[in-house]
Design an enzyme around this catalytic site. Structure first.
Site, PDB file in Angstrom:
ATOM      1  N   HIS A  22       0.831  -1.196   0.000  1.00 14.66           N
ATOM      2  CA  HIS A  22       0.000   0.000   0.000  1.00 14.66           C
ATOM      3  C   HIS A  22       0.871   1.253   0.000  1.00 14.66           C
ATOM      4  O   HIS A  22       1.783   1.397   0.801  1.00 14.66           O
ATOM      5  CB  HIS A  22      -0.900  -0.016   1.234  1.00 14.66           C
ATOM      6  CG  HIS A  22      -1.779   1.182   1.342  1.00 14.66           C
ATOM      7  ND1 HIS A  22      -1.970   1.846   2.517  1.00 14.66           N
ATOM      8  CD2 HIS A  22      -2.506   1.845   0.415  1.00 14.66           C
ATOM      9  CE1 HIS A  22      -2.791   2.865   2.328  1.00 14.66           C
ATOM     10  NE2 HIS A  22      -3.126   2.886   1.059  1.00 14.66           N
ATOM     11  N   ASP A  69      -4.974   3.503  -4.750  1.00 14.91           N
ATOM     12  CA  ASP A  69      -5.046   3.997  -3.377  1.00 14.91           C
ATOM     13  C   ASP A  69      -6.233   4.939  -3.196  1.00 14.91           C
ATOM     14  O   ASP A  69      -6.317   5.972  -3.868  1.00 14.91           O
ATOM     15  CB  ASP A  69      -3.746   4.714  -3.031  1.00 14.91           C
ATOM     16  CG  ASP A  69      -3.579   4.971  -1.546  1.00 14.91           C
ATOM     17  OD1 ASP A  69      -4.586   5.017  -0.814  1.00 14.91           O
ATOM     18  OD2 ASP A  69      -2.425   5.122  -1.126  1.00 14.91           O
ATOM     19  N   MET A  79       2.449  12.645 -16.448  1.00 18.08           N
ATOM     20  CA  MET A  79       3.489  13.657 -16.600  1.00 18.08           C
ATOM     21  C   MET A  79       2.883  14.879 -17.280  1.00 18.08           C
ATOM     22  O   MET A  79       2.204  14.751 -18.305  1.00 18.08           O
ATOM     23  CB  MET A  79       4.648  13.120 -17.439  1.00 18.08           C
ATOM     24  CG  MET A  79       5.773  14.123 -17.624  1.00 18.08           C
ATOM     25  SD  MET A  79       7.038  13.563 -18.784  1.00 18.08           S
ATOM     26  CE  MET A  79       7.891  12.354 -17.801  1.00 18.08           C
ATOM     27  N   TYR A 118      10.332  12.776 -12.939  1.00 15.26           N
ATOM     28  CA  TYR A 118      11.584  12.015 -12.945  1.00 15.26           C
ATOM     29  C   TYR A 118      12.039  11.697 -11.531  1.00 15.26           C
ATOM     30  O   TYR A 118      12.458  10.569 -11.239  1.00 15.26           O
ATOM     31  CB  TYR A 118      12.698  12.797 -13.667  1.00 15.26           C
ATOM     32  CG  TYR A 118      12.520  12.959 -15.148  1.00 15.26           C
ATOM     33  CD1 TYR A 118      11.870  12.011 -15.927  1.00 15.26           C
ATOM     34  CD2 TYR A 118      13.017  14.084 -15.789  1.00 15.26           C
ATOM     35  CE1 TYR A 118      11.721  12.185 -17.296  1.00 15.26           C
ATOM     36  CE2 TYR A 118      12.879  14.269 -17.157  1.00 15.26           C
ATOM     37  CZ  TYR A 118      12.228  13.309 -17.903  1.00 15.26           C
ATOM     38  OH  TYR A 118      12.084  13.482 -19.253  1.00 15.26           O
ATOM     39  N   TYR A 136       4.773  12.229 -23.805  1.00 15.43           N
ATOM     40  CA  TYR A 136       4.085  12.428 -22.525  1.00 15.43           C
ATOM     41  C   TYR A 136       3.134  11.282 -22.194  1.00 15.43           C
ATOM     42  O   TYR A 136       2.102  11.486 -21.570  1.00 15.43           O
ATOM     43  CB  TYR A 136       3.383  13.788 -22.468  1.00 15.43           C
ATOM     44  CG  TYR A 136       4.370  14.930 -22.501  1.00 15.43           C
ATOM     45  CD1 TYR A 136       5.015  15.321 -21.334  1.00 15.43           C
ATOM     46  CD2 TYR A 136       4.676  15.577 -23.692  1.00 15.43           C
ATOM     47  CE1 TYR A 136       5.943  16.357 -21.366  1.00 15.43           C
ATOM     48  CE2 TYR A 136       5.608  16.610 -23.725  1.00 15.43           C
ATOM     49  CZ  TYR A 136       6.234  16.991 -22.556  1.00 15.43           C
ATOM     50  OH  TYR A 136       7.163  18.006 -22.586  1.00 15.43           O
TER      51      TYR A 136
END
Length: 151
Positions: A22, A69, A79, A118, A136
């Protein structure tokens, strides 16, 4: 062969997804991302591959077994485009649709600026490079939990 199992998921990817806990982050990258050098800095230290798939197809397959989550605002992030971070490209729309289908509701993708992406990727559990050739086409997925079944 396995029954009721998405055959786009290979053994290395399944082993990784199963081992994650998790809150661990998973990077799904396009072919232009520095996948190998970033992957060497992750928890697993090795690059995983889903070369024959677009980012959306890979994420669709991953989300058949991977819970997102529910304790964070954006368990799926993309991104951001340098200089135009809020711009939405077709690859983003496709991944957004895959996430929404898997979750059964709208779950807007978060946006992480390129250089922050990054840095986050280096701290991720693993990197999976796809066959996505569009710019992207890089995403972060945060692993959630599966609640126990009531007895």
């Amino acid at each position: 062969m396995l029954r009721n199992f998405d055959n786009r998921l290979n053994a290395d990817v399944i082993r990784c997804l199963r081992a994650m806990g998790h809150g661990d982050d998973l990077v799904i990258s396009d072919t232009n991302f520095p996948s190998d050098s970033i992957a060497r800095q992750t928890v697993t230290g090795e690059l995983l591959r889903m070369d024959n798939l677009t980012a959306a197809a890979a994420i669709e397959a991953i989300l058949t077994v991977f819970p997102l989550d529910g304790f964070v605002d954006h368990p799926a992030e993309r991104m951001g485009i340098t200089g135009e971070e809020s711009k939405v490209l077709p690859v983003h729309r496709e991944v957004q649709a895959a996430v929404d289908r898997a979750e059964g509701k709208s779950l807007p993708l978060g946006i992480v600026s390129r250089f922050d992406f990054y840095e986050r990727a280096k701290r991720a559990y693993a990197v999976i490079v796809t066959g996505e050739t569009r710019f992207y086409g890089c995403f972060l997925l945060k692993k959630g939990v599966i609640p126990p079944k009531e007895a």
